[in-house]
Enzyme design. Structure first.
Site, PDB file in Angstrom:
ATOM      1  N   HIS A 190      43.736  29.739  43.999  1.00  0.00           N
ATOM      2  CA  HIS A 190      42.577  28.837  43.892  1.00  0.00           C
ATOM      3  C   HIS A 190      43.120  27.460  43.557  1.00  0.00           C
ATOM      4  CE1 HIS A 190      39.731  32.302  43.609  1.00  0.00           C
ATOM      5  NE2 HIS A 190      40.818  32.889  43.128  1.00  0.00           N
ATOM      6  N   GLU A 212      38.520  43.730  41.160  1.00  0.00           N
ATOM      7  CA  GLU A 212      39.252  43.088  40.059  1.00  0.00           C
ATOM      8  C   GLU A 212      38.648  43.646  38.766  1.00  0.00           C
ATOM      9  OE1 GLU A 212      38.609  38.833  39.764  1.00  0.00           O
ATOM     10  OE2 GLU A 212      40.441  38.522  38.572  1.00  0.00           O
TER      11      GLU A 212
END
Ligand code: ADE
Ligand code: ZN
Length: 343
Positions: A18, A199
């Site tokens: 990211h 996740e």
């Protein structure tokens, strides 16, 4: 964490990064001052001390606060260039970069400002270091699908810059199926599709990302291992999992690196890659993630080379570029007398 020379120069692709998660405190403070924005800390040490989180939501609360310092095209360009200045020394030959447009447009920063700034950074990486890249726009899953659809519309004029879409932010309670329509529209527009799944969310989320969103890669995917038939299918279909060990540790997805499931993933035949997620917050860039798996799980160089090879197969590369990068990796392994052991 010292990184071995073999890992340092091993040619590799970063596929789970990211760009907002590369915002190091030094640059954050500089940009904050330039823009006259205030943050809850005024020194690098205070910033690092504030980076304490035990789960994804704690982290995201801090991450979105940092994102608020980014306002101008120059800010986004400097952020992106700073990332490439670092990883040019880490053997990164190709990077697929996520950004969160809604975290910026919600603050009044135009979509075009974000996109143009990052794009300038990608051009810099190519010209200065020969690093190729792809840009992937993530929808924030804690927001409604209608907002994701507006974001997709805003992205269409930048179709030449944005290669694909992803799905990130708070996973629990925001299953992939919530975004079925926007992913179908993105696919129809010819965009590549990936999604964070497994996740914190269950194996069911991974299953739905594959079946409902029809993603080409899963970001993280740790909890897929809880479902043996799903694991077998992911392996059989060679659907890549972009695994991020240091992130997993810092966000409490694993309680120690010694117990990271990378080995189980490899033993199950999964197509895994190693990546850094939000390196400014998690204590390491891509090579520190490779190194951590060697140090804590005893993963040998040949296996790390196989993972680097996976990264080129899993990347959204033009065929010619893929061939070139695989050849570069082969040449590197030959230099290290490893060409036979990793085929
Ligand atoms: N946004 C930035 N990093 C993320 C992560 N690890 N999971 C979900 N959303 C994110
Ligand atoms: Zn991520």
């Amino acid at each position: 964490m010292p990184v071995s020379p073999f890992i340092r120069d091993l040619p590799k692709a970063e596929l789970h990064l990211h760009i907002e998660g590369t915002f190091e405190p030094e640059l954050m403070l500089e940009i904050t001052q330039r823009n006259g924005v205030s943050l809850p800390f005024t020194t690098v040490d205070e910033a690092r001390a504030a980076y304490r989180f035990s789960n994804l939501q704690d982290f995201l609360d801090i991450y979105y606060r940092g994102v608020g310092a980014l306002i101008t095209e120059q800010d986004f360009c400097e952020l992106t260039c700073a990332y490439f200045d670092r990883v040019a020394r880490q053997g990164v030959r190709h990077a697929e970069i996520f950004f969160d447009p809604q975290a910026h447009t919600a603050r009044g920063v135009p979509f075009s400002t974000v996109c143009r700034g990052i794009e300038s950074g990608l051009q810099y990486a190519l010209q200065r270091y020969g690093i190729s890249s792809r840009l992937i726009m993530c929808f924030l899953r804690h927001l409604d699908e209608s907002e994701a659809l507006v974001t997709l519309e805003a992205a269409l004029p930048f179709r030449n810059v944005i290669h694909g879409v992803g799905l990130d932010s708070s996973e629990m309670g925001n299953p992939p199926a919530k975004f079925a329509r926007v992913f179908a529209a993105a696919r129809d527009a010819g965009l590549a599709c990936v999604a964070h799944a497994g996740e914190e969310g269950t194996a069911e989320y991974v299953r739905d990302a594959v079946d409902v969103l029809k993603v080409q890669r899963i970001d993280h995917g740790n909890r897929a291992l809880e479902d043996p038939s799903l694991t077998a299918e992911l392996a059989e279909r060679r659907i890549p999992l972009t695994v991020c060990p240091l992130s997993n540790l810092r966000l409490g997805v694993v309680d120690s690196l010694d117990r990271h499931p990378l080995r189980e993933m490899l033993d199950a035949g999964l197509m895994v890659t190693l990546n850094s997620d939000d390196p400014a917050y998690f204590g390491g860039y891509i090579n520190e993630n490779y190194e951590a798996m060697q140090e804590h799980l005893g993963v040998d160089d040949a296996t790390l080379a196989r993972i680097a090879r996976n990264s080129f197969h899993a990347a959204f590369l033009q065929p010619g570029r893929r061939t070139e990068l695989l050849a570069e990796l082969d040449a590197y392994l030959l230099e290290h007398d490893m060409h036979l052991s990793v085929r």
